[in-house]
Write a protein that holds these residues in place. Sequence first.
Motif, PDB file in Angstrom:
ATOM      1  N   ASP A  44      -8.998   5.530  -0.829  1.00 36.65           N
ATOM      2  CA  ASP A  44      -7.874   6.025  -1.632  1.00 36.65           C
ATOM      3  C   ASP A  44      -6.731   6.504  -0.738  1.00 36.65           C
ATOM      4  O   ASP A  44      -5.564   6.210  -0.989  1.00 36.65           O
ATOM      5  CB  ASP A  44      -8.318   7.158  -2.557  1.00 36.65           C
ATOM      6  CG  ASP A  44      -9.105   6.663  -3.757  1.00 36.65           C
ATOM      7  OD1 ASP A  44      -9.099   5.444  -4.026  1.00 36.65           O
ATOM      8  OD2 ASP A  44      -9.732   7.512  -4.434  1.00 36.65           O
ATOM      9  N   VAL A  45      -7.082   7.239   0.321  1.00 40.04           N
ATOM     10  CA  VAL A  45      -6.056   7.724   1.254  1.00 40.04           C
ATOM     11  C   VAL A  45      -5.371   6.548   1.938  1.00 40.04           C
ATOM     12  O   VAL A  45      -4.141   6.506   2.040  1.00 40.04           O
ATOM     13  CB  VAL A  45      -6.681   8.691   2.293  1.00 40.04           C
ATOM     14  CG1 VAL A  45      -5.700   9.006   3.411  1.00 40.04           C
ATOM     15  CG2 VAL A  45      -7.153   9.974   1.614  1.00 40.04           C
ATOM     16  N   LYS A  46      -6.152   5.582   2.373  1.00 41.92           N
ATOM     17  CA  LYS A  46      -5.571   4.409   3.036  1.00 41.92           C
ATOM     18  C   LYS A  46      -4.654   3.642   2.083  1.00 41.92           C
ATOM     19  O   LYS A  46      -3.588   3.167   2.480  1.00 41.92           O
ATOM     20  CB  LYS A  46      -6.681   3.493   3.554  1.00 41.92           C
ATOM     21  CG  LYS A  46      -7.397   4.052   4.761  1.00 41.92           C
ATOM     22  CD  LYS A  46      -8.497   3.127   5.224  1.00 41.92           C
ATOM     23  CE  LYS A  46      -9.184   3.695   6.452  1.00 41.92           C
ATOM     24  NZ  LYS A  46     -10.272   2.828   6.924  1.00 41.92           N
ATOM     25  N   MET A  47      -5.069   3.541   0.818  1.00 40.33           N
ATOM     26  CA  MET A  47      -4.252   2.820  -0.159  1.00 40.33           C
ATOM     27  C   MET A  47      -2.950   3.567  -0.444  1.00 40.33           C
ATOM     28  O   MET A  47      -1.896   2.941  -0.617  1.00 40.33           O
ATOM     29  CB  MET A  47      -5.051   2.593  -1.439  1.00 40.33           C
ATOM     30  CG  MET A  47      -6.171   1.573  -1.244  1.00 40.33           C
ATOM     31  SD  MET A  47      -7.342   1.477  -2.605  1.00 40.33           S
ATOM     32  CE  MET A  47      -6.360   0.664  -3.854  1.00 40.33           C
ATOM     33  N   GLN A  48      -3.004   4.886  -0.486  1.00 42.08           N
ATOM     34  CA  GLN A  48      -1.777   5.675  -0.687  1.00 42.08           C
ATOM     35  C   GLN A  48      -0.822   5.466   0.478  1.00 42.08           C
ATOM     36  O   GLN A  48       0.385   5.300   0.285  1.00 42.08           O
ATOM     37  CB  GLN A  48      -2.107   7.156  -0.837  1.00 42.08           C
ATOM     38  CG  GLN A  48      -2.716   7.520  -2.156  1.00 42.08           C
ATOM     39  CD  GLN A  48      -3.148   8.980  -2.219  1.00 42.08           C
ATOM     40  OE1 GLN A  48      -3.064   9.707  -1.239  1.00 42.08           O
ATOM     41  NE2 GLN A  48      -3.605   9.387  -3.385  1.00 42.08           N
ATOM     42  N   ASN A  49      -1.350   5.487   1.688  1.00 41.82           N
ATOM     43  CA  ASN A  49      -0.502   5.258   2.865  1.00 41.82           C
ATOM     44  C   ASN A  49       0.093   3.852   2.849  1.00 41.82           C
ATOM     45  O   ASN A  49       1.260   3.657   3.190  1.00 41.82           O
ATOM     46  CB  ASN A  49      -1.297   5.480   4.151  1.00 41.82           C
ATOM     47  CG  ASN A  49      -1.601   6.926   4.404  1.00 41.82           C
ATOM     48  OD1 ASN A  49      -0.906   7.821   3.930  1.00 41.82           O
ATOM     49  ND2 ASN A  49      -2.662   7.186   5.143  1.00 41.82           N
ATOM     50  N   LEU A  50      -0.701   2.905   2.432  1.00 43.70           N
ATOM     51  CA  LEU A  50      -0.220   1.525   2.351  1.00 43.70           C
ATOM     52  C   LEU A  50       0.864   1.390   1.282  1.00 43.70           C
ATOM     53  O   LEU A  50       1.854   0.680   1.484  1.00 43.70           O
ATOM     54  CB  LEU A  50      -1.389   0.589   2.068  1.00 43.70           C
ATOM     55  CG  LEU A  50      -1.212  -0.860   2.449  1.00 43.70           C
ATOM     56  CD1 LEU A  50      -0.902  -1.010   3.928  1.00 43.70           C
ATOM     57  CD2 LEU A  50      -2.460  -1.649   2.116  1.00 43.70           C
ATOM     58  N   ASP A  51       0.692   2.087   0.159  1.00 45.67           N
ATOM     59  CA  ASP A  51       1.734   2.104  -0.875  1.00 45.67           C
ATOM     60  C   ASP A  51       3.047   2.634  -0.315  1.00 45.67           C
ATOM     61  O   ASP A  51       4.118   2.102  -0.590  1.00 45.67           O
ATOM     62  CB  ASP A  51       1.313   2.979  -2.063  1.00 45.67           C
ATOM     63  CG  ASP A  51       0.441   2.235  -3.055  1.00 45.67           C
ATOM     64  OD1 ASP A  51       0.474   0.994  -3.067  1.00 45.67           O
ATOM     65  OD2 ASP A  51      -0.269   2.919  -3.820  1.00 45.67           O
ATOM     66  N   ARG A  52       2.950   3.687   0.470  1.00 47.02           N
ATOM     67  CA  ARG A  52       4.147   4.272   1.076  1.00 47.02           C
ATOM     68  C   ARG A  52       4.810   3.284   2.026  1.00 47.02           C
ATOM     69  O   ARG A  52       6.034   3.116   2.023  1.00 47.02           O
ATOM     70  CB  ARG A  52       3.759   5.553   1.813  1.00 47.02           C
ATOM     71  CG  ARG A  52       4.919   6.460   2.130  1.00 47.02           C
ATOM     72  CD  ARG A  52       4.453   7.798   2.612  1.00 47.02           C
ATOM     73  NE  ARG A  52       3.214   8.094   1.898  1.00 47.02           N
ATOM     74  CZ  ARG A  52       2.210   8.816   2.344  1.00 47.02           C
ATOM     75  NH1 ARG A  52       2.253   9.357   3.459  1.00 47.02           N
ATOM     76  NH2 ARG A  52       1.118   9.012   1.670  1.00 47.02           N
ATOM     77  N   LEU A  53       4.009   2.611   2.843  1.00 44.21           N
ATOM     78  CA  LEU A  53       4.555   1.605   3.760  1.00 44.21           C
ATOM     79  C   LEU A  53       5.214   0.465   2.996  1.00 44.21           C
ATOM     80  O   LEU A  53       6.275  -0.030   3.380  1.00 44.21           O
ATOM     81  CB  LEU A  53       3.452   1.046   4.659  1.00 44.21           C
ATOM     82  CG  LEU A  53       2.924   1.953   5.747  1.00 44.21           C
ATOM     83  CD1 LEU A  53       1.716   1.326   6.422  1.00 44.21           C
ATOM     84  CD2 LEU A  53       4.004   2.255   6.760  1.00 44.21           C
ATOM     85  N   TYR A  54       4.565   0.050   1.906  1.00 42.14           N
ATOM     86  CA  TYR A  54       5.128  -1.034   1.091  1.00 42.14           C
ATOM     87  C   TYR A  54       6.469  -0.605   0.500  1.00 42.14           C
ATOM     88  O   TYR A  54       7.429  -1.376   0.497  1.00 42.14           O
ATOM     89  CB  TYR A  54       4.148  -1.427  -0.012  1.00 42.14           C
ATOM     90  CG  TYR A  54       4.576  -2.657  -0.765  1.00 42.14           C
ATOM     91  CD1 TYR A  54       4.342  -3.912  -0.246  1.00 42.14           C
ATOM     92  CD2 TYR A  54       5.225  -2.561  -1.990  1.00 42.14           C
ATOM     93  CE1 TYR A  54       4.735  -5.060  -0.915  1.00 42.14           C
ATOM     94  CE2 TYR A  54       5.620  -3.697  -2.671  1.00 42.14           C
ATOM     95  CZ  TYR A  54       5.373  -4.941  -2.128  1.00 42.14           C
ATOM     96  OH  TYR A  54       5.774  -6.059  -2.794  1.00 42.14           O
ATOM     97  N   ALA A  55       6.544   0.630   0.003  1.00 38.67           N
ATOM     98  CA  ALA A  55       7.799   1.135  -0.563  1.00 38.67           C
ATOM     99  C   ALA A  55       8.890   1.167   0.503  1.00 38.67           C
ATOM    100  O   ALA A  55      10.046   0.836   0.236  1.00 38.67           O
ATOM    101  CB  ALA A  55       7.592   2.522  -1.156  1.00 38.67           C
TER     102      ALA A  55
END
Length: 132
Positions: free
Chosen positions: A50-61
């Motif tokens: 979940d933490v990794k996915m949140q960070n990835l979402d931020r990078l994608y944004a």
Amino acid sequence: MTIDNKTLLADTMRGYQYAREEAYSELRRAQIDDDRTAAAEAVFKINDLDVKMQNLDRLYAQAEHRPEPQQRAPSNKFGLSPEEEEIARSIGGSIKGMTDEQRLERYAQQKQRYQQARASGEYRDDQGRVTR
């Protein structure tokens, strides 16, 4: 062949989603088997993903909406930005006989004094904060 960031991030997200589904399956198996250790490990994996996915979402944004750097060139001989110029002109209004040029110069001097005090440690941004 070049790989753009969006494609790379989307592929990585799919991998995380698959791994998260697997971790949920492990959690369900551990619950059925009443295996607390395996359940705890599965919860840990899910949380980590979940933490990794949140960070990835931020990078994608960030990749989607990369803001353009907006540095404005100084428009005066004192090196002040247009915003600082506006502030400098608005202050000192109560001081009679002060020209705009003098206000800009005074603002630039105060700004330099503040920057030197911060650099030397004479002034810190954390002053007045209570830390325990």
